[in-house]
Scaffold this motif. Sequence first.
Motif, PDB file in Angstrom:
ATOM      1  N   GLN A  96       1.064  -2.432  -2.231  1.00  0.00           N
ATOM      2  CA  GLN A  96       0.350  -1.594  -3.394  1.00  0.00           C
ATOM      3  C   GLN A  96       0.576  -2.264  -4.720  1.00  0.00           C
ATOM      4  O   GLN A  96      -0.559  -2.183  -5.520  1.00  0.00           O
ATOM      5  CB  GLN A  96       1.326  -0.350  -3.566  1.00  0.00           C
ATOM      6  CG  GLN A  96       0.610   0.715  -4.667  1.00  0.00           C
ATOM      7  CD  GLN A  96       1.457   1.924  -4.338  1.00  0.00           C
ATOM      8  OE1 GLN A  96       2.357   2.304  -3.514  1.00  0.00           O
ATOM      9  NE2 GLN A  96       1.516   2.841  -5.621  1.00  0.00           N
ATOM     10  N   GLY A 152      -7.798  -5.028  -9.558  1.00  0.00           N
ATOM     11  CA  GLY A 152      -8.603  -5.188  -8.269  1.00  0.00           C
ATOM     12  C   GLY A 152      -8.823  -6.706  -8.000  1.00  0.00           C
ATOM     13  O   GLY A 152      -8.960  -7.048  -6.834  1.00  0.00           O
ATOM     14  N   GLN A 155      -5.418  -7.953  -6.639  1.00  0.00           N
ATOM     15  CA  GLN A 155      -5.298  -7.620  -5.547  1.00  0.00           C
ATOM     16  C   GLN A 155      -6.096  -8.407  -4.462  1.00  0.00           C
ATOM     17  O   GLN A 155      -5.703  -8.723  -3.342  1.00  0.00           O
ATOM     18  CB  GLN A 155      -5.620  -5.973  -5.197  1.00  0.00           C
ATOM     19  CG  GLN A 155      -4.785  -5.524  -3.939  1.00  0.00           C
ATOM     20  CD  GLN A 155      -3.422  -5.477  -3.925  1.00  0.00           C
ATOM     21  OE1 GLN A 155      -2.832  -6.558  -3.950  1.00  0.00           O
ATOM     22  NE2 GLN A 155      -2.795  -4.375  -3.486  1.00  0.00           N
ATOM     23  N   GLU A 174      -1.005   0.880   1.415  1.00  0.00           N
ATOM     24  CA  GLU A 174      -1.742   1.449   0.290  1.00  0.00           C
ATOM     25  C   GLU A 174      -2.168   0.327  -0.872  1.00  0.00           C
ATOM     26  O   GLU A 174      -1.933   0.365  -2.056  1.00  0.00           O
ATOM     27  CB  GLU A 174      -0.835   2.407  -0.296  1.00  0.00           C
ATOM     28  CG  GLU A 174      -0.368   3.544   0.703  1.00  0.00           C
ATOM     29  CD  GLU A 174       0.092   4.742  -0.197  1.00  0.00           C
ATOM     30  OE1 GLU A 174      -0.435   5.007  -1.333  1.00  0.00           O
ATOM     31  OE2 GLU A 174       1.147   5.181   0.447  1.00  0.00           O
ATOM     32  N   THR A 176      -4.707   0.027  -2.453  1.00  0.00           N
ATOM     33  CA  THR A 176      -5.779   0.536  -3.715  1.00  0.00           C
ATOM     34  C   THR A 176      -5.022   1.568  -4.204  1.00  0.00           C
ATOM     35  O   THR A 176      -5.677   2.004  -5.315  1.00  0.00           O
ATOM     36  CB  THR A 176      -7.056   0.747  -2.861  1.00  0.00           C
ATOM     37  OG1 THR A 176      -6.983   1.744  -2.315  1.00  0.00           O
ATOM     38  CG2 THR A 176      -7.632  -0.296  -2.318  1.00  0.00           C
ATOM     39  N   SER A 177      -4.001   2.010  -3.844  1.00  0.00           N
ATOM     40  CA  SER A 177      -3.395   3.178  -4.664  1.00  0.00           C
ATOM     41  C   SER A 177      -2.840   2.909  -5.829  1.00  0.00           C
ATOM     42  O   SER A 177      -2.694   3.793  -6.770  1.00  0.00           O
ATOM     43  CB  SER A 177      -2.388   4.008  -3.793  1.00  0.00           C
ATOM     44  OG  SER A 177      -1.372   2.984  -3.590  1.00  0.00           O
ATOM     45  N   LEU A 179      -4.693   1.254  -8.291  1.00  0.00           N
ATOM     46  CA  LEU A 179      -5.961   0.725  -9.086  1.00  0.00           C
ATOM     47  C   LEU A 179      -6.594   1.637  -9.636  1.00  0.00           C
ATOM     48  O   LEU A 179      -6.448   2.787  -9.247  1.00  0.00           O
ATOM     49  CB  LEU A 179      -6.868   0.026  -8.056  1.00  0.00           C
ATOM     50  CG  LEU A 179      -6.320  -1.267  -7.115  1.00  0.00           C
ATOM     51  CD1 LEU A 179      -7.270  -1.754  -6.225  1.00  0.00           C
ATOM     52  CD2 LEU A 179      -6.032  -2.524  -7.939  1.00  0.00           C
ATOM     53  N   PRO A 181      -9.732   3.864 -10.451  1.00  0.00           N
ATOM     54  CA  PRO A 181     -10.645   4.252  -9.426  1.00  0.00           C
ATOM     55  C   PRO A 181     -11.812   3.250  -9.277  1.00  0.00           C
ATOM     56  O   PRO A 181     -12.212   3.225  -8.131  1.00  0.00           O
ATOM     57  CB  PRO A 181     -11.058   5.723 -10.143  1.00  0.00           C
ATOM     58  CG  PRO A 181      -9.734   6.230 -10.674  1.00  0.00           C
ATOM     59  CD  PRO A 181      -9.282   5.035 -11.378  1.00  0.00           C
ATOM     60  N   VAL A 184     -11.366   0.306  -7.017  1.00  0.00           N
ATOM     61  CA  VAL A 184     -10.760   0.501  -5.629  1.00  0.00           C
ATOM     62  C   VAL A 184     -11.892  -0.342  -4.735  1.00  0.00           C
ATOM     63  O   VAL A 184     -11.670  -0.766  -3.752  1.00  0.00           O
ATOM     64  CB  VAL A 184     -10.723   1.982  -5.407  1.00  0.00           C
ATOM     65  CG1 VAL A 184     -10.773   2.252  -3.969  1.00  0.00           C
ATOM     66  CG2 VAL A 184      -9.271   2.425  -5.932  1.00  0.00           C
ATOM     67  N   LEU A 188     -11.819  -2.487  -1.397  1.00  0.00           N
ATOM     68  CA  LEU A 188     -12.049  -2.139   0.125  1.00  0.00           C
ATOM     69  C   LEU A 188     -13.199  -2.828   0.737  1.00  0.00           C
ATOM     70  O   LEU A 188     -13.196  -2.904   1.853  1.00  0.00           O
ATOM     71  CB  LEU A 188     -12.268  -0.447   0.021  1.00  0.00           C
ATOM     72  CG  LEU A 188     -11.224   0.431  -0.250  1.00  0.00           C
ATOM     73  CD1 LEU A 188     -11.773   1.924  -0.446  1.00  0.00           C
ATOM     74  CD2 LEU A 188     -10.087   0.176   0.675  1.00  0.00           C
ATOM     75  N   THR A 205      -3.396   3.726   4.076  1.00  0.00           N
ATOM     76  CA  THR A 205      -4.112   4.244   2.950  1.00  0.00           C
ATOM     77  C   THR A 205      -4.356   5.744   2.858  1.00  0.00           C
ATOM     78  O   THR A 205      -4.242   6.634   3.994  1.00  0.00           O
ATOM     79  CB  THR A 205      -5.553   3.698   3.235  1.00  0.00           C
ATOM     80  OG1 THR A 205      -6.078   3.818   2.165  1.00  0.00           O
ATOM     81  CG2 THR A 205      -6.193   4.085   4.541  1.00  0.00           C
ATOM     82  N   GLU A 207      -7.286   6.276   1.777  1.00  0.00           N
ATOM     83  CA  GLU A 207      -8.916   6.287   1.430  1.00  0.00           C
ATOM     84  C   GLU A 207      -9.398   6.805   2.653  1.00  0.00           C
ATOM     85  O   GLU A 207      -9.592   5.958   3.483  1.00  0.00           O
ATOM     86  CB  GLU A 207      -9.263   4.845   1.112  1.00  0.00           C
ATOM     87  CG  GLU A 207      -8.829   4.317  -0.146  1.00  0.00           C
ATOM     88  CD  GLU A 207      -9.257   5.297  -1.447  1.00  0.00           C
ATOM     89  OE1 GLU A 207     -10.345   5.653  -1.291  1.00  0.00           O
ATOM     90  OE2 GLU A 207      -8.652   5.355  -2.265  1.00  0.00           O
TER      91      GLU A 207
END
Length: 252
Positions: A96, A152, A155, A174, A176-177, A179, A181, A184, A188, A205, A207
């Motif tokens: 994360q 982002g 990551q 996780e 993107t959790s 980040l 919104p 994200v 992905l 995830t 998502e």
Amino acid sequence: MALVEAVGVRKSFGHTEVLRGIDLEVGRGEVVCLLGPSGAGKSTFLRCVNHLETIDAGRIWVDGVPVGFRASGGKLFELREHEVAFQRRDVGMVFQRFNLFPHRTALENVMEGPVQVLRRDRAEVRAESLALLERVGLAEKASAHPAQLSGGQQQRVAIARALAMKPKLMLFDEPTSALDPELVGEVLDVMTSLARDGMTMIVVTHEIGFARSVADRVVFLVDGAVVETGTPADVLDNPQQPRTQQFLAKVL
Ligand SMILES: Nc1ncnc2c1ncn2[C@@H]1O[C@H](COP(=O)(O)OP(=O)(O)OP(=O)(O)O)[C@@H](O)[C@H]1O
Ligand SMILES: [Mg+2]
């Protein structure tokens, strides 16, 4: 044999059993999304696959090798710490939080593992690392430091850094959790292209859209046990178990 095979995996912290006999197979090139409520044991399971936690019972194999053990003369011996690090090279993990080295550039972060751990030729690793940064859409950020990058972007560097070790398996917890919104999607997208290129992935995830479009299989975990597993269409659109239905009703 599947690339990942977990059989009867149990793990307790103190008196609390957080993994209560997990069986899971992940075939080569397969993408498995691990879903479930907070505290279900998703992170713990991923950490066991990478031997960041030892398990109390059961066994996990990655590419035929029992995680945390070495086979010799028909017996299994527990690995020492430096042997564990050696075994772990085959498995990339993205958390994360981005965990980049703050005082190193994006490029240096990606080069770190192959140069320091694998002792590979620096010029060769540099060329590969630049190609990896390009692959995650960050060619122009090679000389930026983490603080100069968005969450982002950081990551995506973390993904490139994991890929630099040429792992057989990628674990995402996780990713993107943490980040904003609007950031994200770019992460992905990178994961989606990785999946399309045939990488074997276990992805924790929330998502659901990603799970639906990218996962070959969805595994739903509650209280340390697999409650339901199947294709995204089965588990996400037509869940059979009440616990899965309740969870999806909340997150969808
Ligand atoms: N190092 C630890 N020591 C003690 N208990 C732990 C430890 N790590 C995890 N736990 C406990 O194990 C259980 C499972 O935790 P885990 O982090 O695996 O859940 P999770 O499914 O990843 O949850 P989340 O969705 O919140 O990330 C929780 O009850 C947690 O408090
Ligand atoms: Mg977790």
